[in-house]
Structures are given as C-alpha cells and as structure tokens.
Motif scaffolding. Structure first.
Motif, PDB file in Angstrom:
ATOM      1  N   SER A   2     -13.791 -13.211  59.079  1.00  0.00           N
ATOM      2  CA  SER A   2     -13.611 -11.963  59.831  1.00  0.00           C
ATOM      3  C   SER A   2     -13.959 -10.729  59.015  1.00  0.00           C
ATOM      4  O   SER A   2     -14.349  -9.690  59.579  1.00  0.00           O
ATOM      5  CB  SER A   2     -12.156 -11.859  60.314  1.00  0.00           C
ATOM      6  OG  SER A   2     -11.799 -12.996  61.068  1.00  0.00           O
ATOM      7  N   TRP A  33     -12.792 -19.013  58.378  1.00  0.00           N
ATOM      8  CA  TRP A  33     -12.641 -17.702  59.009  1.00  0.00           C
ATOM      9  C   TRP A  33     -13.353 -16.673  58.142  1.00  0.00           C
ATOM     10  O   TRP A  33     -13.075 -16.566  56.943  1.00  0.00           O
ATOM     11  CB  TRP A  33     -11.156 -17.341  59.140  1.00  0.00           C
ATOM     12  CG  TRP A  33     -10.479 -18.078  60.249  1.00  0.00           C
ATOM     13  CD1 TRP A  33      -9.896 -19.309  60.184  1.00  0.00           C
ATOM     14  CD2 TRP A  33     -10.333 -17.631  61.594  1.00  0.00           C
ATOM     15  NE1 TRP A  33      -9.399 -19.682  61.401  1.00  0.00           N
ATOM     16  CE2 TRP A  33      -9.640 -18.658  62.302  1.00  0.00           C
ATOM     17  CE3 TRP A  33     -10.716 -16.478  62.289  1.00  0.00           C
ATOM     18  CZ2 TRP A  33      -9.334 -18.562  63.649  1.00  0.00           C
ATOM     19  CZ3 TRP A  33     -10.398 -16.379  63.630  1.00  0.00           C
ATOM     20  CH2 TRP A  33      -9.714 -17.407  64.312  1.00  0.00           C
ATOM     21  N   ASP A  55     -14.506 -13.862  69.471  1.00  0.00           N
ATOM     22  CA  ASP A  55     -13.242 -14.242  68.835  1.00  0.00           C
ATOM     23  C   ASP A  55     -13.126 -15.762  68.798  1.00  0.00           C
ATOM     24  O   ASP A  55     -13.423 -16.457  69.775  1.00  0.00           O
ATOM     25  CB  ASP A  55     -12.056 -13.667  69.614  1.00  0.00           C
ATOM     26  CG  ASP A  55     -11.828 -12.200  69.300  1.00  0.00           C
ATOM     27  OD1 ASP A  55     -11.937 -11.822  68.118  1.00  0.00           O
ATOM     28  OD2 ASP A  55     -11.566 -11.429  70.242  1.00  0.00           O
ATOM     29  N   ARG A  84     -14.083 -16.324  63.645  1.00  0.00           N
ATOM     30  CA  ARG A  84     -14.092 -14.886  63.411  1.00  0.00           C
ATOM     31  C   ARG A  84     -13.162 -14.180  64.386  1.00  0.00           C
ATOM     32  O   ARG A  84     -13.079 -14.542  65.566  1.00  0.00           O
ATOM     33  CB  ARG A  84     -15.521 -14.350  63.568  1.00  0.00           C
ATOM     34  CG  ARG A  84     -15.683 -12.885  63.185  1.00  0.00           C
ATOM     35  CD  ARG A  84     -17.153 -12.496  63.164  1.00  0.00           C
ATOM     36  NE  ARG A  84     -17.289 -11.065  62.943  1.00  0.00           N
ATOM     37  CZ  ARG A  84     -17.282 -10.474  61.777  1.00  0.00           C
ATOM     38  NH1 ARG A  84     -17.157 -11.207  60.680  1.00  0.00           N
ATOM     39  NH2 ARG A  84     -17.408  -9.176  61.659  1.00  0.00           N
ATOM     40  N   SER A  85     -12.479 -13.179  63.851  1.00  0.00           N
ATOM     41  CA  SER A  85     -11.663 -12.317  64.703  1.00  0.00           C
ATOM     42  C   SER A  85     -12.363 -10.983  64.843  1.00  0.00           C
ATOM     43  O   SER A  85     -12.781 -10.374  63.844  1.00  0.00           O
ATOM     44  CB  SER A  85     -10.278 -12.115  64.094  1.00  0.00           C
ATOM     45  OG  SER A  85      -9.556 -11.136  64.832  1.00  0.00           O
ATOM     46  N   GLN A  86     -12.523 -10.533  66.063  1.00  0.00           N
ATOM     47  CA  GLN A  86     -13.211  -9.280  66.313  1.00  0.00           C
ATOM     48  C   GLN A  86     -12.246  -8.095  66.333  1.00  0.00           C
ATOM     49  O   GLN A  86     -12.672  -6.944  66.496  1.00  0.00           O
ATOM     50  CB  GLN A  86     -13.954  -9.340  67.656  1.00  0.00           C
ATOM     51  CG  GLN A  86     -15.002 -10.448  67.718  1.00  0.00           C
ATOM     52  CD  GLN A  86     -16.133 -10.250  66.726  1.00  0.00           C
ATOM     53  OE1 GLN A  86     -16.039 -10.681  65.581  1.00  0.00           O
ATOM     54  NE2 GLN A  86     -17.191  -9.566  67.147  1.00  0.00           N
ATOM     55  N   LYS A  87     -10.951  -8.367  66.191  1.00  0.00           N
ATOM     56  CA  LYS A  87      -9.965  -7.295  66.228  1.00  0.00           C
ATOM     57  C   LYS A  87     -10.017  -6.462  64.958  1.00  0.00           C
ATOM     58  O   LYS A  87     -10.222  -7.000  63.869  1.00  0.00           O
ATOM     59  CB  LYS A  87      -8.564  -7.893  66.411  1.00  0.00           C
ATOM     60  CG  LYS A  87      -8.382  -8.636  67.734  1.00  0.00           C
ATOM     61  CD  LYS A  87      -7.002  -9.239  67.823  1.00  0.00           C
ATOM     62  CE  LYS A  87      -6.845 -10.004  69.131  1.00  0.00           C
ATOM     63  NZ  LYS A  87      -5.495 -10.628  69.236  1.00  0.00           N
ATOM     64  N   LYS A  88      -9.828  -5.182  65.093  1.00  0.00           N
ATOM     65  CA  LYS A  88      -9.863  -4.283  63.943  1.00  0.00           C
ATOM     66  C   LYS A  88      -8.458  -3.766  63.650  1.00  0.00           C
ATOM     67  O   LYS A  88      -7.637  -3.627  64.535  1.00  0.00           O
ATOM     68  CB  LYS A  88     -10.818  -3.116  64.214  1.00  0.00           C
ATOM     69  CG  LYS A  88     -12.270  -3.556  64.375  1.00  0.00           C
ATOM     70  CD  LYS A  88     -13.177  -2.367  64.591  1.00  0.00           C
ATOM     71  CE  LYS A  88     -14.622  -2.802  64.758  1.00  0.00           C
ATOM     72  NZ  LYS A  88     -15.542  -1.652  64.991  1.00  0.00           N
TER      73      LYS A  88
END
Length: 565
Positions: free
Chosen positions: A486, A484, A536, A561-565
């Motif tokens: 991110s 991960w 995501d 990867r997480s695209q959340k902020k």
C-alpha cells in the motif's frame, strides 16, 4: 554585369538574414542559464537542434511556456527527445521542450487519457489552435531525463512553424541570459592532399600543423609546402563563462589571399541538413580516433544549406610562382574570435609519408547505382548513397557479408540482401539480418520475400542472418507476490532481450490494460499507482513482452493494496 560566384554566395547570405524578435520569449526555466550543449554542436549523425539547458543535475524543475500560444504537438518516445511538448506562438515560431519527466495539469491529464485510449506508452498527438491554449510563464511541464538523454536536462528549441527550420535561440535574444568573454579553442589545424599527385610537406596523408601564438593575439601556422590541390580542416570548440564545458563553435570562415573561401555559421537549418554532418567532418578520422575535424572544403559538392563557398568549394589549387596566404577565423555568437594564418608555398618535395593503403576489390561511384553480389549475398547502393567515390572492400566468408567498414559515411539507405534456401519456414520466421560488431548483434528491421531476406541500412560493416528463438527476460527487483504494498507509489520491472530487441510491452491489472512507462536506458518498466487502476485488496498483474521476431514472455504476480489514505 557578372559577379564572381563567391560574391553571389556571400551577398545572398547577408540579404537572407531575418530580424528575429529579441524580447518576445522568456527563459523556459527559473534558474540561471547554463548550457550542456549549444545550437549546431556536432553530434553523431546530426547537428544539435537547440540548447541543452542544465537543470542542476536533477529532475522535476518547473518548465515554463516561453510565450503565449497553444500546444500544437506532444510526442512520447523511448528514444530521441523522450517526452516532448511543442508550442506554436502567434508570431510564427514554435518552441520545443524535450526530455521531460512529465507534463503539468490539464496537459498531463490529456496525455494520460491518450495513453489509455491508445493502450500504448509511445504516442503522438496534434492539436488545433483553440484546443490547448497556454500563457507566457505558465508551468507546462517538469524537467526530466527521458528518451536518449544522458543526464537530467531540458532540451529546448525554436522552429519556424511553417517550414520546420530549426533556429538558433541566440537569435531570439537568449544571449542576454549568458556571459561569454572567451575565445573559441582551435585544438587542431589539418591540411589535406586532395588528389593522388599532391604531396603536402612530404606527405600524401592529412597532416596536423603546428601553430604558434603571435604578439597581436593571432596564431601563425608552419608553412605548408604543396604541389597540387589541398584543403584544410579544424578541430574546435567553444566555452562560455558560466557553463564549464566544451560546446560547438558558432561561425567558421576561411579566406584565401584575402577573399572569402569557405564558411558557415549556425543560425538556422532544416532537418534535411542534419546527416550532412558526416560530409562536413572527416568521418574516417572520427570513427577511428573519435576526433571531429570540420573540413573547410568540399572535394565533391554536397547540399548543406548553410555552407558558403567560392567557385572551388574551398579547394585550393597550389600552383608554381605563387605564394599564398590562407586564413581561418573561428567565432562565437558574442564576437569572440580566434584567427589562424597559414602561409602556402608551391614546391615539389619527395614523398616520405605515402598514402594510406586501402584494401579493396571494387569501386563505388557516388553518383551511380551500384550492385555487388557474392554467393548468396548482395548489396545495392542507389545513386547518391555516398558523398564521394571510394574503393570498396566486399567479400563473403563463413556466412558473413564483409561490407567495407564504418569509415565511409552513407547519406541514405542502401539494401543488403541474403538468400537462405536451407532453413525451414518456421526457422525463417525467427531470422533477421543483423549488423555484427564484435560479439554484439544490432537488429535491423528485415522483410522477406520467399527465400530472400532484405534490410535497408545506413552503416557499412559486417552483416549476417541471425536466428533469435529466445524470449525476452522479465525480472522484478523487489518481489511483491502475496504482499501488501500500500505504501508503494510504483511497481517496477526490468525487461531485456539479447538479440532482436524489445518490440512491445503491455501490462494488465485485474484484466485491464495498464500504462507502464519504459526507460530504454535502464530497461525499466514502471507503473504509477496514481493512475487509479489498482483496487482495494487483491490485484492481479500480468505483463507481456515481445521481441522483434515474435518471441514472447509473460510475467504474472498477485499483490494486495489498500487505496485508503
């Protein structure tokens, strides 16, 4: 009424002067101006086209439009000025901003869209007057270190929008941003015997003259004793009060018995003038000793537009019963001037230092086509390839073409041809003509007709057919396989090819083409996740790199990867 030729030259230069606007343009940065390079400075194969503005040894400084106008051109390249923006202004001039890190706002958005539309990092765009309008003082970009830059700085130019002639920014009032009370430095004065019969101070080779400071602040050289045609040259640089480095001189003027003899000043010139720097300097000395001596004569005339010369093109015929005085004045844009007087006397002295021997078996006339061939190798020099006639060393040994050496400058391309009747068709597809420098091989674009390989080059030296069957290399400094990432803003790869060099690089993220920016200096490929292509969860990355003869390698990895902020 007839006027002497030198009067016509110098009057023409005076009447051709342009009244450039002095207060129209602002400074492109918001920090005090310091130069790491000035206009006309002597560079490899060209005169410097503008100012190199220091950016406090860092990237990311705001770059401002120097006046109202519109973005007329954007070029993104891995060489030259790197990321470059051109702005046309309504008064007929163009400002140029190079080595940028990135553009700003809508300009950067348009660039990014064009990368993805053309699926290429290297792009060039042209715009109409109403398409991308900018205002004076608008932030158009951020300073960087892209292209052939050797450190963070902003390359800045002015051009005439119609003719593309480059113009010294000092003429637009940029001298008000700089303080300069220092005279130029002349580090060497040289005298040249210009024919086989001439001896200067017991020498048939160029000599460095001793100079001494006089009470009035001028300099006096030792007497020159000669018996034929001679010329002079100088090694010089300039310093200002705030930039702390050596820059080029603005103006050089010589006088022979009080009359203008040879001179130039760096106000404006065209891109066609650029390569004539190799005729202006003592090219052989530069290649052997890395010293740029500016010759104040033309042994053979050449078409450098800003040279002003008398009927003898700066060559001095030293004759009996005539004592002469030669004077050199070297000035900066602020009027600081250094003067050197050189007394000249005719006499026939014995030769103590003979002419430097030249190994050669052929002779090249600069104004005629020349063709030379041995075994399976040949070279063709079109008329005008060289500035002067010279003795050529040409030979073939161990499948290598020995084509003199890089102490004689070529102005235009010439053709090297090598025939190969032994290799198979598949083998030939992986071959190119390379220039050999020690253990280094320099790739040259090569085209083939049947068994004959051809390349057009501008450098004398050693050439041979080189086979490249090895694919480029790809590596990643921090592996991401199965991880991960991110928090990472980028993903970066290193690419390298030992022989023919990188031709293309393409990245694909989840099957879609994705932009990787390439820095040729560091050999790094970088993708910025801010492009919004990653998704995501799992992301599959594939990068394909191909060299100039078609060898290819593919790198693949999967990361999360997480695209959340």
């Amino acid at each position: 009424m007839k006027f002497p030729l030198y009067i016509l030259f110098f009057c023409t230069s005076v009447f051709a002067q342009v009244d450039y606007p002095k207060d129209y343009f602002r400074h492109p940065l918001d920090i005090p101006m310091q130069l790491s390079g000035n206009f006309g400075e002597l560079r490899p194969n060209h005169f410097h086209a503008g100012f190199d503005l220091r950016t406090q040894q860092k990237e990311g400084l705001k770059v401002y439009a120097v006046a109202d106008g519109y973005v007329s051109r954007i070029k993104i390249s891995t060489f030259g000025n790197g990321k470059t923006i051109y702005i046309n202004h309504p008064n007929g001039y163009t400002s140029v901003y190079g080595h940028l890190k990135m553009a700003n706002g809508e300009i950067e958005n348009y660039i990014k869209k064009t990368h993805y539309k053309e699926q290429s990092f290297e792009i060039e765009m042209f715009f109409k007057p109403d398409e991308m309008v900018v205002k004076k003082g608008e932030v158009i970009a951020f300073s960087g270190n892209t292209g052939a830059s050797e450190g963070p700085h902003l390359h800045f130019e002015f051009r005439d929008s119609k003719t593309e002639f480059i113009i010294n920014p000092m003429l637009f009032g940029f001298n008000k941003f700089l303080k300069d009370t220092k005279k130029p430095i002349v580090s060497g004065v040289y005298v040249y015997p210009l024919d086989a019969k001439t001896t200067v101070n017991n020498s048939k080779r160029p000599l460095l003259l001793n100079v001494s400071l006089q009470k009035d602040g001028t300099y006096l050289s030792d007497k020159v004793v000669a018996n034929g045609s001679i010329g002079f040259g100088i090694s010089a640089y300039d310093k200002d009060d705030v930039s702390f480095n050596n820059n080029g001189v603005y103006k050089v003027q010589s006088f022979y018995n009080g009359k203008p003899n040879f001179g130039y000043e760096f106000n404006t010139y065209s891109f066609d003038d650029m390569r004539y720097i190799n005729a202006l300097i003592d090219y052989s000395r530069y290649k052997k000793m890395q010293q740029r001596v500016q010759k104040l004569f033309m042994k053979t005339p050449y078409n450098l537009s800003f040279i002003q010369a008398d009927e003898n093109k700066g060559v001095l015929p030293v004759t009996p019963n005539l004592a002469s005085l030669y004077r050199i004045e070297v000035s900066d844009f602020f009027g600081n001037k250094k003067t050197i007087a050189i007394p000249i006397k005719y006499d026939i002295l014995p030769t103590i230092i003979s002419k430097e021997p030249v190994q050669s078996n052929y002779f090249v006339r600069a104004n005629k086509d020349s063709n030379f061939a041995l075994e399976n190798m040949s070279v063709f020099f079109p008329a005008g390839t060289f500035y002067e006639d010279f003795d050529l060393n040409f030979d073939v040994k161990n499948d290598t073409l020995f084509l003199h050496d890089d102490t004689v400058p070529a102005h235009t391309n010439f053709t090297v041809s090598i025939e190969d009747t032994k290799s198979t068709e598949l083998q030939k597809e992986k071959m190119f003509i390379g220039r050999i420098e020690g253990k280094k091989v320099n790739y040259n674009p090569t085209y083939r007709k049947d068994n004959v390989f051809n390349t057009k080059v501008k450098i004398l030296g050693k050439y041979a057919l080189v086979t490249d069957t090895v694919a480029p290399k790809i590596s990643i400094a921090v592996p991401v396989e199965g991880k991960w990432i991110s928090d990472q803003k980028t993903i970066q790869l290193s690419i390298y090819d030992e022989l023919s060099g990188i031709k293309s690089y393409n990245g694909y993220l989840n099957g879609k083409w994705v932009l990787f920016e390439y820095d040729n200096k560091t050999r790094k490929l970088t993708h910025y996740f801010s492009d919004g292509i990653a998704v995501d969860g799992a992301n599959d990355l594939k990068v394909v790199v191909t060299d100039n003869v078609g060898n290819s390698i593919t790198f693949e990895t999967r990361f999360f990867r997480s695209q959340k902020k």
